[in-house]
Write an enzyme that holds these catalytic residues in place. Structure first.
Site, PDB file in Angstrom:
ATOM      1  N   HIS A 125     -23.572  20.322 -51.343  1.00 54.90           N
ATOM      2  CA  HIS A 125     -23.341  21.122 -50.131  1.00 54.90           C
ATOM      3  C   HIS A 125     -22.369  20.357 -49.232  1.00 54.90           C
ATOM      4  O   HIS A 125     -22.314  19.125 -49.261  1.00 54.90           O
ATOM      5  CB  HIS A 125     -24.678  21.312 -49.417  1.00 54.90           C
ATOM      6  CG  HIS A 125     -24.670  22.263 -48.271  1.00 54.90           C
ATOM      7  ND1 HIS A 125     -24.208  21.905 -47.020  1.00 54.90           N
ATOM      8  CD2 HIS A 125     -25.088  23.549 -48.166  1.00 54.90           C
ATOM      9  CE1 HIS A 125     -24.349  22.945 -46.202  1.00 54.90           C
ATOM     10  NE2 HIS A 125     -24.874  23.954 -46.866  1.00 54.90           N
ATOM     11  N   LYS A 228     -36.069  25.535 -44.261  1.00 49.38           N
ATOM     12  CA  LYS A 228     -36.192  26.025 -45.644  1.00 49.38           C
ATOM     13  C   LYS A 228     -37.616  25.825 -46.167  1.00 49.38           C
ATOM     14  O   LYS A 228     -37.937  26.211 -47.282  1.00 49.38           O
ATOM     15  CB  LYS A 228     -35.188  25.310 -46.541  1.00 49.38           C
ATOM     16  CG  LYS A 228     -33.725  25.510 -46.128  1.00 49.38           C
ATOM     17  CD  LYS A 228     -32.785  24.875 -47.126  1.00 49.38           C
ATOM     18  CE  LYS A 228     -31.393  24.681 -46.558  1.00 49.38           C
ATOM     19  NZ  LYS A 228     -30.679  25.929 -46.285  1.00 49.38           N
ATOM     20  N   CYS A 366     -21.107  26.975 -48.600  1.00 46.33           N
ATOM     21  CA  CYS A 366     -20.817  25.592 -48.171  1.00 46.33           C
ATOM     22  C   CYS A 366     -20.735  24.659 -49.379  1.00 46.33           C
ATOM     23  O   CYS A 366     -21.278  23.533 -49.339  1.00 46.33           O
ATOM     24  CB  CYS A 366     -21.850  25.095 -47.163  1.00 46.33           C
ATOM     25  SG  CYS A 366     -21.837  25.988 -45.603  1.00 46.33           S
TER      26      CYS A 366
END
Length: 408
Positions: A125, A228, A366
């Site tokens: 990422h 998350k 990303c």
């Protein structure tokens, strides 16, 4: 203590947002790799703390400050337990995974000489890429990229060849946010340490799906983010081995991170406070702890079995659609399903699915180096959480087939 039953109806009742409609259709939320939804238990915990016992933490001498500090530090203990870290002092609260990785990048600056190498994979990422570019731009570090194999798994042979005497840091995702690939973090740690390098593991995706044991992995740094793991946004955590943390210079200056400040000198507090300058995200940290409590009530083997069944059904049905290409097919991958539909831009897919109440993500996620490696500019991505159902997979596939009919 007996684990909470994986009763999906009862679980979904913990998330009122899942019962709403979107564009006249029942919401099917499959954007969990970006942010999972937050259960009432977490929202109520934060709200109750704010209503009944809120003040700034540490150094307060009144009851509210003491009660808030106790709740904040209890949350740190929950993160320590979640990761099986050695002690609470190994856990630093940050604003999220991105800040945790920037903290390490800033902290090792003094160790970087021109030509020193940082090894990372092509599937990272941007939060695990850009901080290292800072060290390349400003201090002459060299970034060495490790590819993935055809199925999306990390090329461990290439990793072993990439790590050498100039390597200062190896930094890898524990689970790709696009491919779902799980990295063998323990083996990667052995490779890094054999070369005398530090290793950072990005657990932003894996934290909610895997049992994490940082002592078993042996890594120097491990990164989590709260949103998350069914927690609030604006909070994350950095685990560090004490020796590694003590070697880092402070990331930010301010209150709490010091011992003594005089006109001509300053001495610093010990970890974790050395890295928590200023007023921290207090309620978010307490909410993070509540989210860990909520998730930890379940048998994670049972959770993984359920999430795998969702992924398997979705994969089988996607594969049957003409023109679909699935990105990432490694054995035992996490419940992340990225795909392309020939002749259709992923943004168009996501927008049309939204008309049917289905929330997926589309874009480069990303991870532009991985997009280049895959030969695409973007993908569509469905990602699953423990509250998703097989009926929702049917709704997703049905909406995708309708969208395909409109677009081709």
């Amino acid at each position: 203590m007996m684990a909470r039953a994986l009763d999906l109806q009862a679980i979904r009742a913990d998330f009122p947002i899942l019962s709403r409609d979107v564009n006249g259709k029942p919401l099917v939320y499959l954007d969990n790799a970006a942010s999972a939804q937050t259960p009432d238990a977490v929202l109520d915990c934060m709200s109750n703390q704010a209503r009944t016992a809120y003040a700034n933490v540490h150094r307060g001498l009144h009851t509210l400050a003491n009660e808030t500090t106790e709740a904040y530090e209890a949350a740190r203990g929950k993160v320590r337990h979640f990761l099986n870290a050695e002690g609470d002092e190994n856990i630093i609260f940050t604003k999220g995974g991105t800040e945790a990785m920037n903290l390490v990048a800033s902290g090792i600056t003094d160790m970087i000489e021109p030509g020193d190498e940082i090894v990372l994979s092509i599937m990272e990422h941007h939060s695990n890429i850009v901080p290292w570019h800072f060290l390349r731009e400003r201090h002459g570090a060299v970034l060495k990229w490790v590819p993935v194999l055809e199925d999306g798994s990390l090329d461990m042979d290439a990793l072993e060849k990439a790590v050498g005497p100039k390597t200062k840091l190896v930094t890898l995702t524990h689970m790709s946010n696009i491919l779902g690939t799980k990295t063998d973090a323990r083996r990667a740690t052995e490779i890094a340490h054999a070369a005398g390098a530090y290793i950072l593991i990005d657990g932003c995706q894996s934290g909610v799906h895997l049992d994490i044991d940082v002592q078993d992995i042996g890594c120097d740094f491990y990164v989590l983010t709260g949103h998350k793991i069914y927690g609030p946004s604006g909070i994350g955590a950095l685990y560090g081995r004490m020796e590694a943390l003590e070697a880092l210079r402070p990331y930010q200056g301010g209150g709490e991170m010091i011992e003594i400040v005089e006109q001509d000198r300053v001495t610093y507090n010990s970890p974790p406070h050395k890295f928590e300058a200023g007023t921290p995200p207090i309620l978010q940290a307490i909410g993070f702890g509540a989210a860990i409590d909520w998730l930890s009530a379940f048998d994670m083997d049972e959770v993984r079995t359920h999430e795998t069944s969702l992924l398997k059904k979705a994969t089988e049905e996607l594969t049957a659609i003409n023109g679909v290409r699935i990105h990432g097919t490694s054995e035992g991958k996490g419940p992340v399903l990225s795909f392309s539909l020939e002749g259709v831009h992923p943004h168009d897919i996501a927008q049309l699915l939204d008309r049917y109440g289905v929330a997926i993500r589309a874009g480069h996620h990303c991870a532009q180096p991985l997009m280049t490696h895959l030969g695409v500019s973007a993908t569509a991505r469905a990602s699953f959480a423990l509250y998703n159902t097989l009926d929702e997979v049917d709704a997703f596939i049905g909406a995708l087939n309708k969208a395909r009919g409109m677009l081709l």
